[in-house]
Design a protein around this motif. Sequence first.
Motif, short mmCIF file in Angstrom:
data_model
loop_
_atom_site.label_atom_id
_atom_site.label_comp_id
_atom_site.label_asym_id
_atom_site.label_seq_id
_atom_site.Cartn_x
_atom_site.Cartn_y
_atom_site.Cartn_z
N LEU A 39 -25.61 43.70 -0.97
CA LEU A 39 -25.56 44.65 -2.07
C LEU A 39 -25.41 46.08 -1.54
O LEU A 39 -24.58 46.85 -2.02
CB LEU A 39 -26.83 44.53 -2.93
CG LEU A 39 -26.88 45.37 -4.20
CD1 LEU A 39 -25.77 44.96 -5.15
CD2 LEU A 39 -28.24 45.21 -4.86
N LEU A 40 -26.20 46.43 -0.52
CA LEU A 40 -26.09 47.75 0.08
C LEU A 40 -24.75 47.95 0.77
O LEU A 40 -24.23 49.06 0.84
CB LEU A 40 -27.23 47.96 1.08
CG LEU A 40 -28.62 48.07 0.50
CD1 LEU A 40 -29.66 48.03 1.62
CD2 LEU A 40 -28.77 49.34 -0.31
N GLY A 41 -24.17 46.84 1.26
CA GLY A 41 -22.89 46.91 1.95
C GLY A 41 -21.73 47.29 1.06
O GLY A 41 -20.67 47.69 1.56
N ASP A 44 -21.99 51.03 1.80
CA ASP A 44 -22.34 51.51 3.13
C ASP A 44 -21.80 50.56 4.20
O ASP A 44 -22.21 49.40 4.28
CB ASP A 44 -23.87 51.62 3.25
CG ASP A 44 -24.31 52.30 4.52
OD1 ASP A 44 -23.89 51.86 5.60
OD2 ASP A 44 -25.08 53.26 4.44
N LYS A 45 -20.90 51.07 5.02
CA LYS A 45 -20.24 50.26 6.04
C LYS A 45 -21.24 49.68 7.04
O LYS A 45 -21.11 48.54 7.48
CB LYS A 45 -19.20 51.10 6.77
CG LYS A 45 -18.41 50.35 7.78
CD LYS A 45 -17.38 51.24 8.46
CE LYS A 45 -16.66 50.45 9.54
NZ LYS A 45 -15.69 51.28 10.23
N THR A 46 -22.26 50.45 7.41
CA THR A 46 -23.26 49.98 8.38
C THR A 46 -24.00 48.76 7.84
O THR A 46 -24.22 47.78 8.56
CB THR A 46 -24.26 51.09 8.72
OG1 THR A 46 -23.53 52.22 9.25
CG2 THR A 46 -25.27 50.63 9.75
N MET A 47 -24.38 48.79 6.58
CA MET A 47 -25.08 47.65 5.98
C MET A 47 -24.16 46.44 5.89
O MET A 47 -24.58 45.30 6.08
CB MET A 47 -25.60 47.99 4.58
CG MET A 47 -26.71 49.01 4.60
SD MET A 47 -28.17 48.41 5.48
CE MET A 47 -28.21 49.52 6.86
N ARG A 48 -22.88 46.68 5.65
CA ARG A 48 -21.90 45.59 5.61
C ARG A 48 -21.81 44.92 6.99
O ARG A 48 -21.72 43.70 7.09
CB ARG A 48 -20.54 46.16 5.19
CG ARG A 48 -19.55 45.17 4.74
CD ARG A 48 -18.36 45.76 3.97
NE ARG A 48 -17.86 47.02 4.47
CZ ARG A 48 -17.86 48.17 3.78
NH1 ARG A 48 -18.36 48.21 2.57
NH2 ARG A 48 -17.37 49.26 4.30
N LEU A 53 -23.95 40.61 11.46
CA LEU A 53 -24.80 40.40 12.63
C LEU A 53 -26.09 39.66 12.29
O LEU A 53 -26.94 39.47 13.17
CB LEU A 53 -25.14 41.75 13.27
CG LEU A 53 -23.95 42.54 13.79
CD1 LEU A 53 -24.40 43.92 14.28
CD2 LEU A 53 -23.25 41.79 14.90
N ASP A 54 -26.23 39.24 11.05
CA ASP A 54 -27.46 38.58 10.61
C ASP A 54 -27.81 37.34 11.44
O ASP A 54 -28.98 37.05 11.66
CB ASP A 54 -27.34 38.20 9.14
CG ASP A 54 -28.60 37.58 8.59
OD1 ASP A 54 -29.64 38.28 8.58
OD2 ASP A 54 -28.56 36.39 8.22
N TYR A 55 -26.80 36.64 11.95
CA TYR A 55 -27.07 35.43 12.73
C TYR A 55 -27.89 35.72 13.99
O TYR A 55 -28.59 34.86 14.50
CB TYR A 55 -25.77 34.73 13.11
CG TYR A 55 -24.98 35.45 14.19
CD1 TYR A 55 -25.12 35.09 15.52
CD2 TYR A 55 -24.10 36.48 13.86
CE1 TYR A 55 -24.42 35.74 16.51
CE2 TYR A 55 -23.41 37.13 14.84
CZ TYR A 55 -23.55 36.76 16.17
OH TYR A 55 -22.86 37.42 17.15
N LEU A 56 -27.84 36.95 14.49
CA LEU A 56 -28.61 37.31 15.68
C LEU A 56 -30.11 37.36 15.40
O LEU A 56 -30.92 37.30 16.32
CB LEU A 56 -28.15 38.66 16.22
CG LEU A 56 -26.74 38.68 16.81
CD1 LEU A 56 -26.32 40.09 17.11
CD2 LEU A 56 -26.66 37.80 18.04
N TYR A 57 -30.48 37.51 14.14
CA TYR A 57 -31.89 37.58 13.77
C TYR A 57 -32.39 36.25 13.22
O TYR A 57 -33.54 36.12 12.85
CB TYR A 57 -32.10 38.70 12.74
CG TYR A 57 -31.71 40.04 13.29
CD1 TYR A 57 -32.60 40.75 14.10
CD2 TYR A 57 -30.46 40.59 13.05
CE1 TYR A 57 -32.25 41.97 14.65
CE2 TYR A 57 -30.11 41.82 13.58
CZ TYR A 57 -30.99 42.49 14.37
OH TYR A 57 -30.64 43.70 14.92
#
Length: 66
Positions: A39-41, A44-48, A53-57
Amino acid sequence: MWNIPGGGGLTGDQVIKYASKILGYEPKVVSVKKWMLRLLGIGDKTMREMVELDYLYDRPVLLDGQ
């Protein structure tokens, strides 16, 4: 787990604990769900990029520093 070489791996809880000790107070910490990042993405490009990169967490990734 944070992939800090030589540290044996730090959990997010440990990072918060150490930061609280240094700061002298316990900051309010909340976890962000993947749908929230999406939603934030929208604006905002950084949130996108964080969604990508979510798989890293998702599971521990440890580097040995060599």
